[in-house]
Design an enzyme around this catalytic site. Structure first.
Site, PDB file in Angstrom:
ATOM      1  N   ALA A  29       0.855  -1.178   0.000  1.00 24.52           N
ATOM      2  CA  ALA A  29       0.000   0.000   0.000  1.00 24.52           C
ATOM      3  C   ALA A  29       0.893   1.230   0.000  1.00 24.52           C
ATOM      4  O   ALA A  29       2.001   1.212   0.529  1.00 24.52           O
ATOM      5  CB  ALA A  29      -0.902  -0.001   1.228  1.00 24.52           C
ATOM      6  N   TYR A  30       0.370   2.293  -0.583  1.00 19.89           N
ATOM      7  CA  TYR A  30       1.104   3.559  -0.623  1.00 19.89           C
ATOM      8  C   TYR A  30       0.587   4.469   0.470  1.00 19.89           C
ATOM      9  O   TYR A  30      -0.605   4.714   0.580  1.00 19.89           O
ATOM     10  CB  TYR A  30       0.987   4.189  -2.016  1.00 19.89           C
ATOM     11  CG  TYR A  30       1.870   3.429  -2.970  1.00 19.89           C
ATOM     12  CD1 TYR A  30       3.178   3.820  -3.168  1.00 19.89           C
ATOM     13  CD2 TYR A  30       1.421   2.268  -3.580  1.00 19.89           C
ATOM     14  CE1 TYR A  30       4.018   3.079  -3.982  1.00 19.89           C
ATOM     15  CE2 TYR A  30       2.253   1.524  -4.383  1.00 19.89           C
ATOM     16  CZ  TYR A  30       3.553   1.931  -4.583  1.00 19.89           C
ATOM     17  OH  TYR A  30       4.392   1.186  -5.376  1.00 19.89           O
ATOM     18  N   LEU A  31       1.518   4.945   1.281  1.00 21.70           N
ATOM     19  CA  LEU A  31       1.181   5.847   2.379  1.00 21.70           C
ATOM     20  C   LEU A  31       1.225   7.289   1.912  1.00 21.70           C
ATOM     21  O   LEU A  31       0.518   8.134   2.452  1.00 21.70           O
ATOM     22  CB  LEU A  31       2.142   5.640   3.539  1.00 21.70           C
ATOM     23  CG  LEU A  31       2.225   4.193   4.055  1.00 21.70           C
ATOM     24  CD1 LEU A  31       3.247   4.086   5.169  1.00 21.70           C
ATOM     25  CD2 LEU A  31       0.866   3.710   4.510  1.00 21.70           C
TER      26      LEU A  31
END
Length: 157
Positions: A29-31
């Site tokens: 996932a991209y924060l």
């Protein structure tokens, strides 16, 4: 400073599977996704995790910093994501002295199969296996940070 020099290609057919080596399951996932920088969290085989910062424009050479983090922290960070989860099975293939990483996507990008190969020199010629299709190095549509926010059209797969 760590640099990643990577070429990226679409994979055609299933012939690559006969050369298959190590397989790992990845959920990432991209924060943060900003202009020229991305921060992602990745869980590998449900057993270990890493936090990665990539900087630079999409293309052949980018800065990359990766750090092991506790699995529980990574699982908690998934809820902080921007966009959707990226789920894929990565298969490692050793060929012609190079390490190919074949990512077969699941979920929203089912059917997309990409091959990546890291090289030590951007000018190096890369011998291409027969299962390699069109090169998509530098085509932002195929970067995981973009895939987390957008679905690819059928003709792009």
């Amino acid at each position: 400073m760590a640099q990643e020099i990577e070429r990226k290609y679409l994979v055609t057919g299933n012939e690559w599977r006969r050369d298959a080596g190590t397989r790992i399951d990845i959920v990432q996932a991209y924060l943060a996704i900003g202009e020229g920088v991305q921060v992602r969290v990745r869980i590998i085989d449900g057993a270990r995790a890493a936090l990665t910062v990539k900087a630079g424009a999409p293309g052949l050479v980018r800065d990359e910093y990766e750090y092991a983090i506790p699995l529980a922290d990574a699982q908690a960070m998934l809820a902080l994501r921007t966009g959707s989860l990226i789920e894929k099975t990565r298969t490692v293939i050793l060929r012609d002295g190079l390490v190919w990483e074949i990512d077969a996507f699941r979920g929203a990008h089912e059917g997309l199969v990409l091959a990546e190969v890291e090289v030590g020199d951007a000018a190096r010629d890369v011998p291409l296996p027969s299962w390699i299709g069109r090169e998509v190095t530098g085509d932002a549509r195929y970067y995981n940070a973009v895939l987390a926010r957008n679905r690819l059209s059928e003709d792009a797969i």
